[in-house]
Design a protein around this motif. Sequence first.
Motif, mmCIF file in Angstrom:
data_model
loop_
_atom_site.group_PDB
_atom_site.id
_atom_site.type_symbol
_atom_site.label_atom_id
_atom_site.label_comp_id
_atom_site.label_asym_id
_atom_site.label_seq_id
_atom_site.Cartn_x
_atom_site.Cartn_y
_atom_site.Cartn_z
ATOM 1 N N HIS A 40 -11.006 3.365 -19.456
ATOM 2 C CA HIS A 40 -10.576 1.999 -18.737
ATOM 3 C C HIS A 40 -10.097 2.010 -17.517
ATOM 4 O O HIS A 40 -9.473 3.009 -17.080
ATOM 5 C CB HIS A 40 -9.525 1.433 -19.822
ATOM 6 N N PRO A 41 -10.459 1.023 -16.795
ATOM 7 C CA PRO A 41 -9.638 0.908 -15.454
ATOM 8 C C PRO A 41 -8.099 0.619 -15.915
ATOM 9 O O PRO A 41 -7.919 0.450 -16.976
ATOM 10 C CB PRO A 41 -10.383 -0.368 -14.593
ATOM 11 N N PRO A 42 -7.179 0.716 -14.835
ATOM 12 C CA PRO A 42 -5.881 0.470 -15.175
ATOM 13 C C PRO A 42 -5.594 -0.728 -15.947
ATOM 14 O O PRO A 42 -5.818 -1.822 -15.715
ATOM 15 C CB PRO A 42 -5.222 0.600 -13.727
ATOM 16 N N TYR A 43 -4.699 -0.540 -17.030
ATOM 17 C CA TYR A 43 -4.326 -1.674 -17.717
ATOM 18 C C TYR A 43 -2.773 -1.540 -18.226
ATOM 19 O O TYR A 43 -2.086 -0.411 -17.823
ATOM 20 C CB TYR A 43 -5.165 -1.848 -19.098
ATOM 21 N N GLU A 44 -2.254 -2.764 -18.568
ATOM 22 C CA GLU A 44 -0.718 -2.732 -19.049
ATOM 23 C C GLU A 44 -0.404 -2.336 -20.484
ATOM 24 O O GLU A 44 -1.431 -3.079 -21.285
ATOM 25 C CB GLU A 44 -0.207 -3.896 -18.599
ATOM 26 N N ARG A 45 0.436 -1.828 -20.741
ATOM 27 C CA ARG A 45 0.559 -1.144 -22.141
ATOM 28 C C ARG A 45 1.423 -2.206 -23.049
ATOM 29 O O ARG A 45 1.137 -2.542 -24.425
ATOM 30 C CB ARG A 45 1.062 0.099 -22.390
ATOM 31 N N PRO A 46 2.403 -3.082 -22.452
ATOM 32 C CA PRO A 46 3.235 -3.760 -23.608
ATOM 33 C C PRO A 46 2.582 -4.645 -24.384
ATOM 34 O O PRO A 46 2.851 -5.008 -25.337
ATOM 35 C CB PRO A 46 4.222 -4.811 -22.569
ATOM 36 N N PRO A 47 1.451 -5.444 -24.014
ATOM 37 C CA PRO A 47 0.764 -6.179 -25.080
ATOM 38 C C PRO A 47 0.118 -5.351 -26.116
ATOM 39 O O PRO A 47 -0.214 -5.825 -27.190
ATOM 40 C CB PRO A 47 -0.572 -6.785 -24.297
ATOM 41 N N LEU A 48 -0.128 -3.890 -26.104
ATOM 42 C CA LEU A 48 -0.488 -3.256 -27.020
ATOM 43 C C LEU A 48 0.248 -3.455 -28.382
ATOM 44 O O LEU A 48 -0.531 -2.999 -29.337
ATOM 45 C CB LEU A 48 -0.799 -1.691 -26.470
ATOM 46 N N SER A 49 1.503 -3.481 -28.134
ATOM 47 C CA SER A 49 2.142 -3.548 -29.677
ATOM 48 C C SER A 49 2.361 -4.976 -29.903
ATOM 49 O O SER A 49 3.088 -5.226 -30.753
ATOM 50 C CB SER A 49 3.392 -2.904 -29.434
ATOM 51 N N LYS A 50 1.784 -6.117 -28.992
ATOM 52 C CA LYS A 50 2.532 -7.417 -29.259
ATOM 53 C C LYS A 50 1.186 -8.212 -29.305
ATOM 54 O O LYS A 50 0.489 -8.304 -30.493
ATOM 55 C CB LYS A 50 3.261 -7.829 -27.978
ATOM 56 N N ARG A 51 0.611 -8.931 -28.216
ATOM 57 C CA ARG A 51 -0.229 -10.109 -28.151
ATOM 58 C C ARG A 51 -1.672 -9.344 -28.617
ATOM 59 O O ARG A 51 -2.508 -9.671 -29.165
ATOM 60 C CB ARG A 51 -0.439 -10.831 -26.912
ATOM 61 N N VAL A 52 -2.098 -8.124 -28.025
ATOM 62 C CA VAL A 52 -3.294 -7.590 -28.244
ATOM 63 C C VAL A 52 -3.537 -6.936 -29.701
ATOM 64 O O VAL A 52 -4.307 -7.228 -30.451
ATOM 65 C CB VAL A 52 -3.723 -6.424 -27.229
ATOM 66 N N LEU A 53 -2.208 -6.518 -30.208
ATOM 67 C CA LEU A 53 -2.219 -5.988 -31.478
ATOM 68 C C LEU A 53 -2.497 -7.299 -32.410
ATOM 69 O O LEU A 53 -2.917 -7.159 -33.536
ATOM 70 C CB LEU A 53 -0.693 -5.185 -31.763
ATOM 71 N N ALA A 54 -1.845 -8.323 -32.302
ATOM 72 C CA ALA A 54 -2.041 -9.510 -33.005
ATOM 73 C C ALA A 54 -3.291 -10.062 -32.954
ATOM 74 O O ALA A 54 -3.555 -11.023 -33.754
ATOM 75 C CB ALA A 54 -0.854 -10.343 -32.596
ATOM 76 N N GLY A 55 -4.023 -9.604 -32.020
ATOM 77 C CA GLY A 55 -5.329 -10.437 -31.826
ATOM 78 C C GLY A 55 -5.076 -11.558 -31.019
ATOM 79 O O GLY A 55 -6.308 -12.492 -30.986
ATOM 80 N N ALA A 56 -4.097 -11.890 -30.367
ATOM 81 C CA ALA A 56 -3.762 -12.961 -29.710
ATOM 82 C C ALA A 56 -4.036 -13.008 -28.256
ATOM 83 O O ALA A 56 -4.100 -13.972 -27.621
ATOM 84 C CB ALA A 56 -2.173 -13.551 -29.792
ATOM 85 N N ALA A 57 -4.449 -11.960 -27.791
ATOM 86 C CA ALA A 57 -4.630 -11.560 -26.214
ATOM 87 C C ALA A 57 -6.096 -10.930 -26.314
ATOM 88 O O ALA A 57 -6.258 -9.860 -27.171
ATOM 89 C CB ALA A 57 -3.646 -11.105 -25.814
ATOM 90 N N THR A 58 -6.852 -11.081 -25.256
ATOM 91 C CA THR A 58 -8.103 -10.197 -25.173
ATOM 92 C C THR A 58 -7.896 -8.848 -24.637
ATOM 93 O O THR A 58 -6.678 -8.769 -23.627
ATOM 94 C CB THR A 58 -8.994 -10.880 -24.232
ATOM 95 N N VAL A 59 -8.620 -7.871 -24.486
ATOM 96 C CA VAL A 59 -8.518 -6.590 -23.892
ATOM 97 C C VAL A 59 -8.412 -6.829 -22.569
ATOM 98 O O VAL A 59 -7.606 -6.116 -21.317
ATOM 99 C CB VAL A 59 -9.726 -5.904 -24.158
ATOM 100 N N GLU A 60 -9.299 -7.846 -21.990
ATOM 101 C CA GLU A 60 -9.209 -7.846 -20.598
ATOM 102 C C GLU A 60 -8.014 -8.388 -19.809
ATOM 103 O O GLU A 60 -7.958 -8.226 -18.853
ATOM 104 C CB GLU A 60 -10.509 -9.176 -20.022
ATOM 105 N N SER A 61 -7.097 -9.278 -20.919
ATOM 106 C CA SER A 61 -6.034 -9.848 -20.234
ATOM 107 C C SER A 61 -5.135 -9.083 -19.747
ATOM 108 O O SER A 61 -3.989 -9.159 -19.332
ATOM 109 C CB SER A 61 -5.417 -10.817 -21.081
ATOM 110 N N CYS A 62 -5.064 -7.716 -20.286
ATOM 111 C CA CYS A 62 -4.042 -6.684 -19.777
ATOM 112 C C CYS A 62 -4.352 -5.817 -18.930
ATOM 113 O O CYS A 62 -3.895 -5.037 -18.635
ATOM 114 C CB CYS A 62 -3.506 -6.062 -21.142
ATOM 115 N N ARG A 63 -5.749 -5.946 -18.410
ATOM 116 C CA ARG A 63 -5.931 -5.218 -17.153
ATOM 117 C C ARG A 63 -5.016 -5.604 -16.009
ATOM 118 O O ARG A 63 -4.578 -6.598 -15.702
ATOM 119 C CB ARG A 63 -7.642 -5.679 -16.619
ATOM 120 N N LEU A 64 -4.957 -4.427 -15.457
ATOM 121 C CA LEU A 64 -3.864 -4.514 -14.033
ATOM 122 C C LEU A 64 -4.551 -5.442 -13.037
ATOM 123 O O LEU A 64 -3.670 -6.033 -12.263
ATOM 124 C CB LEU A 64 -3.503 -3.269 -13.651
ATOM 125 N N PHE A 65 -5.967 -5.153 -12.829
ATOM 126 C CA PHE A 65 -6.665 -5.984 -11.799
ATOM 127 C C PHE A 65 -7.972 -6.836 -12.439
ATOM 128 O O PHE A 65 -8.489 -6.136 -13.346
ATOM 129 C CB PHE A 65 -7.033 -4.986 -10.612
#
Length: 406
Positions: A40-65
Amino acid sequence: MSAPHAIVIVGAGQAGGCAAKTLRDEGFAGRITLIGLEPHPPYERPPLSKRVLAGAATVESCRLFKPDAFAALNLDFRPGARATRIDRAARAVHLESGESVAYDKLILATGGEARRLPVPGGDGPRVHYLRTLDESLAIRSALGPGRRLAVVGGGWIGLEVAATARKSGAAVTVLEALDRVCVRAVPPSVSDFLRALHERNGVAIRTNCGVKAIDDRGAGGLRLALGDGTALDADAVVVGIGLVPQVSLAREAGLEVGDGVLVDERCRTSDPDILVAGDCANMPLACLGRRVRLESWANAQNQAIAAAKSALGQDVRYDELPWFWSDQYDANVQILGLPARWPEPIVRGDRDGASFSLFYLDDDRIVAVVSVNAPRDLRAARRPMQVRKTVRAVDLADPATNLAKL
Ligand SMILES: Cc1cc2nc3c(=O)[nH]c(=O)nc-3n(C[C@H](O)[C@H](O)[C@H](O)COP(=O)(O)OP(=O)(O)OC[C@H]3O[C@@H](n4cnc5c(N)ncnc54)[C@H](O)[C@@H]3O)c2cc1C
């Protein structure tokens, strides 16, 4: 010192991505090669245990750019590529593919890997670790109503996974080997708060409880043999027992390594052409009066900015107060500062309520703040902490005091 023409960044995580952007923001027009093991291009990890894990945020939303912004950085981006060796004499980084990339300056931003549970069954297919996006998506599919999740480790990642899993309807048990949760990060009173928060939300927390083995019994699920002689049945396990900083490239290149790669306050290693930032860097912080290796979003970002500027020859001195946050259920917990010991705090607000702050003082100066749903208190404390201003406990405790005026 001649200006660099080619800068190589190893690690395309948050620090690597921020370093690349800073180089361009600062006007560097030469070649930037960004080498990243993940696809993957650079992404942020905090959502991985929160909104991405919950299915409440898309993978794209945690991209750094956003894709356009990433393309505009004009990087020689190498996803899915592992750097295997640094040749300091030739100033080149070797890749697993056999290729080598020359550098004038090298920035290591290799982060770390989830520590493995060293027990029989600790590497089974239903035993998950959480560091990457792909791991978060794999854990997501193990959550849901009626599923039984055992979380090994009551640190930040374990507790955040527990909160997200609980919200999905899963039955969750947290197993913590020590006598309280988040031992390394917070004082006992905050551990008590976190434990009560989880128990109110239906999570079972067992402290002083290690895991001896995990038996995968196929359709019968997993059976965890616990240190106290009892057993726990689960459908899946998530292990969150810490991070092992990724320092092998640096160590094999002969750089000074301890808990992380040792750098000075300009992010420079014992080789001034090699800089380090993020979770794998061990740096002296003047504001703390000691060396630390931090695992936090803010540090990864700000230290990477400093490393990039330093690589360009700018006179930077990194000295940011450690800042960390965590979201669990409806609680936003923030911590500013990292004292060597935790004195008795000054309490502002209702400690048993939904919002309060704990101020830790040493010699009438704030050395740390822990706030729960009170981010403004924490923001107000930042400046007095930075300039080591003396404060009065009575003002901090009084809700009528406007902390911004401190
Ligand atoms: C699930 C989770 C939740 C978090 N939540 C919070 C939070 O709420 N608040 C907070 O402050 N912090 C949080 N953090 C911490 C924060 O995300 C990290 O501190 C930050 O990601 C560190 O960034 P980094 O760039 O140093 O390392 P990483 O993001 O780990 O990036 C390092 C990259 O380098 C790559 N790499 C390693 N070796 C090589 C090699 N040899 N060749 C090529 N590539 C390589 C790795 O594959 C990785 O992609 C969380 C972390 C996790 C995992």
